[in-house]
Design a protein around this motif. Sequence first.
Motif, PDB file in Angstrom:
ATOM      1  N   ASN A  83      -1.710 -77.940  20.571  1.00 23.74           N
ATOM      2  CA  ASN A  83      -1.356 -79.166  20.642  1.00 23.74           C
ATOM      3  C   ASN A  83      -2.201 -80.409  21.638  1.00 23.74           C
ATOM      4  OD1 ASN A  83       0.155 -81.535  19.861  1.00 23.74           O
ATOM      5  ND2 ASN A  83       1.891 -81.299  21.275  1.00 23.74           N
ATOM      6  N   GLU A 111      -1.680 -72.855  10.338  1.00 23.16           N
ATOM      7  CA  GLU A 111      -0.244 -72.564  10.256  1.00 23.16           C
ATOM      8  C   GLU A 111       0.370 -73.104  11.564  1.00 23.16           C
ATOM      9  OE1 GLU A 111       2.862 -69.106  10.296  1.00 23.16           O
ATOM     10  OE2 GLU A 111       1.102 -68.601   9.177  1.00 23.16           O
ATOM     11  N   THR A 114       0.077 -76.955  10.750  1.00 14.62           N
ATOM     12  CA  THR A 114       0.789 -77.841   9.715  1.00 14.62           C
ATOM     13  C   THR A 114       2.200 -77.381   9.995  1.00 14.62           C
ATOM     14  OG1 THR A 114       0.145 -76.072   8.257  1.00 14.62           O
ATOM     15  CG2 THR A 114      -1.290 -77.805   8.241  1.00 14.62           C
ATOM     16  N   ASN A 115       2.586 -76.271  10.343  1.00 15.74           N
ATOM     17  CA  ASN A 115       3.797 -75.674  10.212  1.00 15.74           C
ATOM     18  C   ASN A 115       4.800 -75.958  11.708  1.00 15.74           C
ATOM     19  OD1 ASN A 115       3.818 -74.953   7.666  1.00 15.74           O
ATOM     20  ND2 ASN A 115       3.538 -72.918   8.149  1.00 15.74           N
ATOM     21  N   ARG A 116       4.014 -75.624  12.666  1.00 14.30           N
ATOM     22  CA  ARG A 116       4.517 -75.784  13.982  1.00 14.30           C
ATOM     23  C   ARG A 116       4.574 -77.158  14.693  1.00 14.30           C
ATOM     24  NH1 ARG A 116       5.545 -70.651  17.276  1.00 14.30           N
ATOM     25  NH2 ARG A 116       5.896 -69.131  15.617  1.00 14.30           N
ATOM     26  N   LEU A 117       3.401 -77.742  14.502  1.00 16.69           N
ATOM     27  CA  LEU A 117       3.069 -79.146  14.987  1.00 16.69           C
ATOM     28  C   LEU A 117       3.290 -80.141  14.210  1.00 16.69           C
ATOM     29  CD1 LEU A 117      -0.118 -78.056  17.321  1.00 16.69           C
ATOM     30  CD2 LEU A 117       2.369 -78.551  18.025  1.00 16.69           C
ATOM     31  N   ASN A 118       3.415 -79.843  12.861  1.00 15.72           N
ATOM     32  CA  ASN A 118       3.719 -80.750  11.713  1.00 15.72           C
ATOM     33  C   ASN A 118       2.696 -81.954  11.749  1.00 15.72           C
ATOM     34  OD1 ASN A 118       6.148 -79.415  10.976  1.00 15.72           O
ATOM     35  ND2 ASN A 118       7.134 -80.735  12.590  1.00 15.72           N
ATOM     36  N   TYR A 119       1.516 -81.605  11.861  1.00 11.84           N
ATOM     37  CA  TYR A 119       0.324 -82.562  11.800  1.00 11.84           C
ATOM     38  C   TYR A 119       0.096 -82.400  10.370  1.00 11.84           C
ATOM     39  CZ  TYR A 119      -0.241 -83.169  16.726  1.00 11.84           C
ATOM     40  OH  TYR A 119      -0.181 -83.605  17.802  1.00 11.84           O
ATOM     41  N   ARG A 120      -0.302 -83.623   9.627  1.00  7.01           N
ATOM     42  CA  ARG A 120      -0.946 -83.858   8.283  1.00  7.01           C
ATOM     43  C   ARG A 120      -2.088 -84.260   8.206  1.00  7.01           C
ATOM     44  NH1 ARG A 120       2.475 -80.311   7.777  1.00  7.01           N
ATOM     45  NH2 ARG A 120       4.321 -80.381   7.250  1.00  7.01           N
TER      46      ARG A 120
END
Length: 125
Positions: A83, A111, A114-120
């Motif tokens: 992050n 992963e 996208t999944n842990r930090l929820n960045y798109r």
Amino acid sequence: MFKTISYSADCEVRSVIRFLNAKKVNPAEIHCQLVEIYDEHVLTDGMVLKWVPQFNVGRTNVHDEARSGRPSVVSDGLVPKVNEKIRENRRFTIRMLFDEFPQISKTVLHEIVTNRLNYRKLCSR
């Protein structure tokens, strides 16, 4: 008509199988009763057929047994480091992160992002 249960833990369903098996209910009927109360996706009849013999030979534990497997490379300390690198350069790519963390695969980095930090990914105009 019975009230259906939408969400259930695996151990709960196995407990029901163990209970009905102790009452000498055959596996096909156990499966029918599970589908009737939980839903059609609760457990396959093959899985009921897998569990019934295990309970018949004396298994009492309805929880999953610990399995050996490949340990996760994602540690609690790694996610904040990734992050931090992303915040240093908001125009990051997975390749750039891979250059910073060569010990972690690109798939695992993706992963984390996208999944842990929820960045798109933002849409380009």
